[in-house]
Write a protein that holds these residues in place. Structure first.
Motif, PDB file in Angstrom:
ATOM      1  N   THR A  76      19.906  16.803  10.142  1.00  0.00           N
ATOM      2  CA  THR A  76      19.344  15.509  10.528  1.00  0.00           C
ATOM      3  C   THR A  76      18.348  15.035   9.475  1.00  0.00           C
ATOM      4  OG1 THR A  76      19.489  16.255  12.830  1.00  0.00           O
ATOM      5  CG2 THR A  76      18.240  14.228  12.415  1.00  0.00           C
ATOM      6  N   LYS A  77      18.427  13.767   9.125  1.00  0.00           N
ATOM      7  CA  LYS A  77      17.494  13.213   8.143  1.00  0.00           C
ATOM      8  C   LYS A  77      16.111  13.030   8.756  1.00  0.00           C
ATOM      9  CE  LYS A  77      21.005  10.894   5.374  1.00  0.00           C
ATOM     10  NZ  LYS A  77      21.573   9.611   4.911  1.00  0.00           N
ATOM     11  N   LEU A  78      15.108  13.301   7.946  1.00  0.00           N
ATOM     12  CA  LEU A  78      13.721  13.115   8.375  1.00  0.00           C
ATOM     13  C   LEU A  78      13.199  11.792   7.825  1.00  0.00           C
ATOM     14  CD1 LEU A  78      12.140  16.667   7.922  1.00  0.00           C
ATOM     15  CD2 LEU A  78      13.453  15.736   9.840  1.00  0.00           C
ATOM     16  N   GLN A  79      12.549  11.044   8.683  1.00  0.00           N
ATOM     17  CA  GLN A  79      12.037   9.718   8.312  1.00  0.00           C
ATOM     18  C   GLN A  79      10.528   9.668   8.491  1.00  0.00           C
ATOM     19  OE1 GLN A  79      14.261   6.163   9.603  1.00  0.00           O
ATOM     20  NE2 GLN A  79      12.380   5.461  10.565  1.00  0.00           N
ATOM     21  N   MET A  80       9.881   8.954   7.582  1.00  0.00           N
ATOM     22  CA  MET A  80       8.439   8.752   7.705  1.00  0.00           C
ATOM     23  C   MET A  80       8.114   7.259   7.662  1.00  0.00           C
ATOM     24  SD  MET A  80       6.638   9.453   3.963  1.00  0.00           S
ATOM     25  CE  MET A  80       5.038   8.943   4.616  1.00  0.00           C
ATOM     26  N   LEU A  81       6.928   6.903   8.180  1.00  0.00           N
ATOM     27  CA  LEU A  81       6.427   5.532   8.101  1.00  0.00           C
ATOM     28  C   LEU A  81       5.329   5.479   7.047  1.00  0.00           C
ATOM     29  CD1 LEU A  81       6.582   2.661   9.343  1.00  0.00           C
ATOM     30  CD2 LEU A  81       4.658   3.335  10.796  1.00  0.00           C
ATOM     31  N   PHE A  82       5.459   4.532   6.126  1.00  0.00           N
ATOM     32  CA  PHE A  82       4.590   4.434   4.945  1.00  0.00           C
ATOM     33  C   PHE A  82       4.001   3.028   4.910  1.00  0.00           C
ATOM     34  CE2 PHE A  82       3.532   4.499   0.457  1.00  0.00           C
ATOM     35  CZ  PHE A  82       3.519   5.834   0.063  1.00  0.00           C
ATOM     36  N   ARG A  83       2.669   2.919   4.766  1.00  0.00           N
ATOM     37  CA  ARG A  83       2.008   1.611   4.826  1.00  0.00           C
ATOM     38  C   ARG A  83       1.861   0.951   3.458  1.00  0.00           C
ATOM     39  NH1 ARG A  83      -2.653   4.193   8.447  1.00  0.00           N
ATOM     40  NH2 ARG A  83      -1.598   4.309  10.468  1.00  0.00           N
ATOM     41  N   GLY A  84       2.895   0.989   2.653  1.00  0.00           N
ATOM     42  CA  GLY A  84       2.846   0.327   1.356  1.00  0.00           C
ATOM     43  C   GLY A  84       1.706   0.823   0.497  1.00  0.00           C
ATOM     44  N   GLN A  85       0.962  -0.084  -0.074  1.00  0.00           N
ATOM     45  CA  GLN A  85      -0.125   0.299  -0.990  1.00  0.00           C
ATOM     46  C   GLN A  85      -1.247   1.036  -0.256  1.00  0.00           C
ATOM     47  OE1 GLN A  85       0.977  -0.788  -4.049  1.00  0.00           O
ATOM     48  NE2 GLN A  85      -0.525   0.462  -5.122  1.00  0.00           N
ATOM     49  N   ASN A  86      -1.258   0.979   1.084  1.00  0.00           N
ATOM     50  CA  ASN A  86      -2.243   1.726   1.884  1.00  0.00           C
ATOM     51  C   ASN A  86      -1.821   3.177   2.087  1.00  0.00           C
ATOM     52  OD1 ASN A  86      -3.391  -0.798   2.193  1.00  0.00           O
ATOM     53  ND2 ASN A  86      -3.552  -0.687   4.410  1.00  0.00           N
ATOM     54  N   ILE A  87      -0.575   3.488   1.773  1.00  0.00           N
ATOM     55  CA  ILE A  87       0.034   4.811   2.006  1.00  0.00           C
ATOM     56  C   ILE A  87      -0.046   5.143   3.494  1.00  0.00           C
ATOM     57  CG2 ILE A  87       0.206   7.199   1.247  1.00  0.00           C
ATOM     58  CD1 ILE A  87      -1.258   6.484  -1.312  1.00  0.00           C
ATOM     59  N   LEU A  88      -0.942   6.052   3.888  1.00  0.00           N
ATOM     60  CA  LEU A  88      -1.158   6.350   5.310  1.00  0.00           C
ATOM     61  C   LEU A  88      -2.625   6.148   5.687  1.00  0.00           C
ATOM     62  CD1 LEU A  88       0.967   9.633   5.576  1.00  0.00           C
ATOM     63  CD2 LEU A  88       1.675   7.286   6.034  1.00  0.00           C
ATOM     64  N   GLY A  89      -3.355   5.511   4.782  1.00  0.00           N
ATOM     65  CA  GLY A  89      -4.777   5.286   5.024  1.00  0.00           C
ATOM     66  C   GLY A  89      -5.034   3.846   5.443  1.00  0.00           C
ATOM     67  N   TYR A  90      -6.248   3.389   5.189  1.00  0.00           N
ATOM     68  CA  TYR A  90      -6.639   2.060   5.663  1.00  0.00           C
ATOM     69  C   TYR A  90      -7.110   1.150   4.534  1.00  0.00           C
ATOM     70  CZ  TYR A  90      -6.400   4.832   9.869  1.00  0.00           C
ATOM     71  OH  TYR A  90      -5.933   5.667  10.860  1.00  0.00           O
ATOM     72  N   ASN A  91      -7.037   1.661   3.290  1.00  0.00           N
ATOM     73  CA  ASN A  91      -7.386   0.859   2.126  1.00  0.00           C
ATOM     74  C   ASN A  91      -6.268   0.961   1.103  1.00  0.00           C
ATOM     75  OD1 ASN A  91     -10.225   0.068   2.763  1.00  0.00           O
ATOM     76  ND2 ASN A  91     -10.500   2.285   2.811  1.00  0.00           N
ATOM     77  N   HIS A  92      -6.260   0.066   0.148  1.00  0.00           N
ATOM     78  CA  HIS A  92      -5.275   0.128  -0.920  1.00  0.00           C
ATOM     79  C   HIS A  92      -5.634   1.239  -1.907  1.00  0.00           C
ATOM     80  CE1 HIS A  92      -2.998  -3.959  -0.826  1.00  0.00           C
ATOM     81  NE2 HIS A  92      -3.106  -3.407   0.360  1.00  0.00           N
ATOM     82  N   TYR A  93      -4.585   1.870  -2.442  1.00  0.00           N
ATOM     83  CA  TYR A  93      -4.764   2.916  -3.445  1.00  0.00           C
ATOM     84  C   TYR A  93      -4.091   2.491  -4.744  1.00  0.00           C
ATOM     85  CZ  TYR A  93      -6.353   5.703   0.452  1.00  0.00           C
ATOM     86  OH  TYR A  93      -7.067   6.156   1.530  1.00  0.00           O
ATOM     87  N   SER A  94      -4.470   3.143  -5.817  1.00  0.00           N
ATOM     88  CA  SER A  94      -3.896   2.835  -7.125  1.00  0.00           C
ATOM     89  C   SER A  94      -2.429   3.245  -7.164  1.00  0.00           C
ATOM     90  CB  SER A  94      -4.673   3.562  -8.217  1.00  0.00           C
ATOM     91  OG  SER A  94      -4.615   4.966  -8.010  1.00  0.00           O
ATOM     92  N   ASP A  95      -1.705   2.660  -8.112  1.00  0.00           N
ATOM     93  CA  ASP A  95      -0.272   2.931  -8.215  1.00  0.00           C
ATOM     94  C   ASP A  95       0.031   4.406  -8.463  1.00  0.00           C
ATOM     95  OD1 ASP A  95       0.479   0.299  -7.763  1.00  0.00           O
ATOM     96  OD2 ASP A  95       0.421  -0.241  -9.889  1.00  0.00           O
ATOM     97  N   ASP A  96      -0.797   5.093  -9.245  1.00  0.00           N
ATOM     98  CA  ASP A  96      -0.496   6.497  -9.539  1.00  0.00           C
ATOM     99  C   ASP A  96      -0.611   7.377  -8.299  1.00  0.00           C
ATOM    100  OD1 ASP A  96      -3.296   6.260  -9.515  1.00  0.00           O
ATOM    101  OD2 ASP A  96      -3.591   7.766 -11.085  1.00  0.00           O
ATOM    102  N   VAL A  97      -1.512   7.028  -7.376  1.00  0.00           N
ATOM    103  CA  VAL A  97      -1.639   7.774  -6.125  1.00  0.00           C
ATOM    104  C   VAL A  97      -0.426   7.501  -5.229  1.00  0.00           C
ATOM    105  CG1 VAL A  97      -3.031   8.124  -4.042  1.00  0.00           C
ATOM    106  CG2 VAL A  97      -4.161   7.803  -6.247  1.00  0.00           C
TER     107      VAL A  97
END
Length: 465
Positions: A76-97
């Protein structure tokens, strides 16, 4: 018509919605091999709030959880939810992160990354899409569904075409508040199917009581995949029940071909844990009901819980109706963003401040200022200029991609976490939640050195069956 596929959410969004993401891995593990036999399209089991909750409340390493899940889900494939530039946090992160987080997520077992942006600002998705493509995983792009003056069917169709051109492997309608109505859904999916060849998945919540009807009309209109939750943690602010929809579609052109008996066995297992959660007060029966106010105020279940807590702590719970009336006004002032993390918390908290202070925008939390300044991206409508001027007081707004203004951060995070690092992934854990990560690393160290760890334990943080 091909068989409808099912993505099971009980290991992520279902318990995030109903018990604040408190299901520990020790509860999940005994049933995972059985779940792997079902034939789900995917199991959503990581991302969203699971990362934060693992560290903060369950004292689990989220990366280790992912690796353990992968060992059990061989088919079975595993799926995650990703908040774009926020990743899984609440602020934007740099592209390398962002790039490194995608790399490590795929490396540790994620097959499908579902990415979304709280403002539907596609600029905030670019890095995640490119990084996922580079790692060879499936990139599903979700648009945050909402209603309002600007959110026409043409808007969603134009957005779908744009996301397809950006490299999406599939699309998801992410209806976090349960706002979709059955016949609106039927029309929307038919129109989307006319403009894109990509598979379309529907993710909706039962909050308003519409979800099962919405799913049925979606399937009839050509929806390819449905998100559902095993009945033990379905309904209310969660998803519609897996077994119910599987049975409803049985012997129809949309038959899922999933074995209802295995699903019932899975439900029996999780029912024991649900009973424990009810007994301990972790599962509040109120979140299992229908809240039609969602259709009026567009308040997701988690946002409503947060508002009630804020007002209760302030001794002002009698002001709840005033706050609910203020939310649509703040949302309009802020350019009509969808209400999903983190925009939902920002709009909700600002509405509370406006009501409790007795003057609109007299008190402005720093997150509101960030949103107005453009640090989270561009809203679909222009913001109220008077409100913008009052909040920013002459400060310049960001008009291009917000991440363009963030210098590379990864090396600095690596330097800061050096003393605690036991695995490459620790730098990402620290990057997202520095203080919480440090507490977790100290707890982890105490387990290996035999130091008394009672200071870290809390009987309300794990719920063995």
């Amino acid at each position: 018509m091909a068989n409808v596929k099912i993505t099971e959410t009980i290991l992520r969004d279902a318990h995030q919605s109903l018990i604040a993401t408190r299901m520990p891995f020790q509860v999940m593990e005994p049933i995972l091999d059985t779940m792997d036999k079902v034939g789900f399209h995917a199991v959503e089991c990581w991302g969203g709030a699971t990362f934060d909750a693992c560290l903060r409340f369950l004292k689990e390493d989220p990366w280790e959880r992912l690796r353990k899940l992968k060992k059990h889900f061989k088919n079975t494939k595993l799926q995650m939810l990703f908040r774009g530039q926020n990743i899984l946090g609440y602020n934007h992160y740099s592209d390398d992160v962002v790039e490194y987080f995608v790399k490590k997520s795929v490396e540790n077992g994620v097959d499908i990354i579902r990415v979304f942006d709280c403002l539907n600002d596609t600029r905030n998705l670019e890095t995640t899409i490119k990084a996922t493509k580079k790692e060879g995983a499936h990139i599903q792009i979700a648009f945050s569904y909402t209603t309002g003056k600007a959110y026409t069917t043409d808007y969603w169709c134009d957005l779908a075409k744009k996301l397809e051109n950006m490299g999406a492997d599939s699309l998801c309608i992410k209806d976090m508040s349960g706002l979709l109505l059955p016949y609106v859904t039927e029309n929307l999916i038919k129109k989307l199917k006319a403009v894109t060849k990509l598979p379309i998945e529907l993710h909706t919540h039962y909050t308003s009581g519409m979800a099962s009807m919405t799913c049925l009309k979606a399937v009839e209109a050509g929806c390819d995949i449905l998100d559902t939750a095993i009945s033990s943690f379905a309904l209310g602010t969660s998803q519609p029940a897996t077994e119910v929809l599987v049975k409803a579609l049985e012997n129809t052109p949309y038959d899922t071909k999933l074995d209802i008996n295995i699903l019932i066995d899975i439900a029996k297992y999780f029912n024991k844990y649900r009973d424990e959660c009810l007994k301990d007060g972790l599962l509040n029966p109120k979140v299992l009901g229908v809240n039609v106010n969602t259709l009026k105020y567009q308040v997701p279940g988690g946002m409503l819980s947060n508002l009630i807590k804020q007002l209760t702590d302030a001794g002002q719970i009698d002001k709840l109706d005033e706050v609910l009336e203020e939310i649509p006004r703040v949302r309009e002032d802020f350019g009509e963003p969808p209400l999903v993390t983190p925009s939902s918390q920002i709009v909700g908290t600002q509405a509370v401040m406006n009501v409790l202070s007795g003057e609109r925008y007299k008190i402005v939390p720093k997150e509101s200022k960030k949103l107005v300044k453009g640090e989270f991206g561009k809203t679909i409508l222009d913001m109220n200029e008077d409100v913008v001027n009052k909040i920013l007081n002459g400060e310049e707004r960001i008009v291009d991609r917000p991440a363009n203004h963030i210098k590379p951060q990864l090396k600095q995070f690596e330097k800061e976490v050096e003393l605690y690092k036991k695995q490459d992934e620790d730098v990402l854990t620290y990057a997202l939640f520095p203080a919480i990560a440090q507490d977790f690393f100290e707890y982890r160290e105490s387990k290996t050195t035999g130091v008394d760890k009672s200071q870290y334990d809390d009987k309300n943080k794990t719920y063995p069956i």
